[in-house]
Design a protein around this motif. Structure first.
Motif, mmCIF file in Angstrom:
data_model
loop_
_atom_site.group_PDB
_atom_site.id
_atom_site.type_symbol
_atom_site.label_atom_id
_atom_site.label_comp_id
_atom_site.label_asym_id
_atom_site.label_seq_id
_atom_site.Cartn_x
_atom_site.Cartn_y
_atom_site.Cartn_z
ATOM 1 N N GLN A 77 -2.013 10.995 -3.439
ATOM 2 C CA GLN A 77 -2.479 9.681 -3.027
ATOM 3 C C GLN A 77 -1.376 8.636 -3.156
ATOM 4 O O GLN A 77 -1.257 7.745 -2.322
ATOM 5 C CB GLN A 77 -3.700 9.259 -3.843
ATOM 6 N N ASN A 80 0.996 9.089 -0.264
ATOM 7 C CA ASN A 80 0.413 8.612 0.985
ATOM 8 C C ASN A 80 0.337 7.097 1.032
ATOM 9 O O ASN A 80 0.590 6.497 2.069
ATOM 10 C CB ASN A 80 -0.981 9.214 1.187
ATOM 11 N N SER A 81 0.011 6.445 -0.075
ATOM 12 C CA SER A 81 -0.061 4.985 -0.065
ATOM 13 C C SER A 81 1.322 4.382 0.129
ATOM 14 O O SER A 81 1.464 3.365 0.810
ATOM 15 C CB SER A 81 -0.705 4.465 -1.347
ATOM 16 N N ARG A 84 2.129 4.816 3.812
ATOM 17 C CA ARG A 84 1.351 3.862 4.610
ATOM 18 C C ARG A 84 1.923 2.454 4.512
ATOM 19 O O ARG A 84 2.033 1.745 5.509
ATOM 20 C CB ARG A 84 -0.108 3.852 4.146
ATOM 21 N N TRP A 85 2.277 2.022 3.288
ATOM 22 C CA TRP A 85 2.837 0.682 3.100
ATOM 23 C C TRP A 85 4.149 0.532 3.868
ATOM 24 O O TRP A 85 4.382 -0.488 4.519
ATOM 25 C CB TRP A 85 3.053 0.407 1.616
ATOM 26 N N ILE A 87 5.263 2.258 6.550
ATOM 27 C CA ILE A 87 5.039 2.267 7.991
ATOM 28 C C ILE A 87 4.400 0.958 8.438
ATOM 29 O O ILE A 87 4.772 0.390 9.472
ATOM 30 C CB ILE A 87 4.170 3.477 8.396
ATOM 31 N N THR A 88 3.455 0.442 7.661
ATOM 32 C CA THR A 88 2.825 -0.836 8.007
ATOM 33 C C THR A 88 3.849 -1.959 8.001
ATOM 34 O O THR A 88 3.880 -2.793 8.914
ATOM 35 C CB THR A 88 1.689 -1.156 7.018
#
Length: 113
Positions: A77, A80-81, A84-85, A87-88
């Motif tokens: 997790q 993945n977080s 995600r951060w 890429i965002t």
């Protein structure tokens, strides 16, 4: 002659220790996917406390170690977080740059009035 051999022996020792540590990390799955890392962490949590107790008995230490705190940490997790951060943030970068440019131009216009 010993003065020439000593640095070579020291370097060989360091390389051997580093290579051994790298091999153990690779063999236990720490350098693999996040699932393998999570599995290796679970194995380490199960193996380390009994090993520490065994070594304490071997060396005659009778000190009581504090209990290991329960940490609910999932490397999967967390990985993945972080992804995600990142890429965002990268996807929002052009929009943010545009907004900051407009803000700075407005600021300069206000200064020149």
């Amino acid at each position: 002659m010993a003065a020439r051999i000593l640095p070579v022996v020291k370097l060989a020792t360091k390389v051997t220790i580093a290579g051994g540590a790298l091999y153990v990390a690779w063999d236990s799955g720490l350098l693999g996917s996040s699932e393998q890392g999570s599995e290796a962490l679970g194995k380490a949590k199960a193996v380390v406390p009994p090993a520490v107790e065994e070594w304490m008995k071997y060396f005659g230490l009778e000190a009581q170690l504090p209990t290991v705190p329960k940490i609910e940490f999932s490397p999967v997790q967390s990985w993945n977080s972080g992804v995600r951060w990142t890429i965002t943030s990268l996807s929002e970068a052009p929009t943010r740059a545009n907004d900051y440019t407009h803000q700075s131009l407005q600021y300069l216009k206000d200064l020149t009035k």
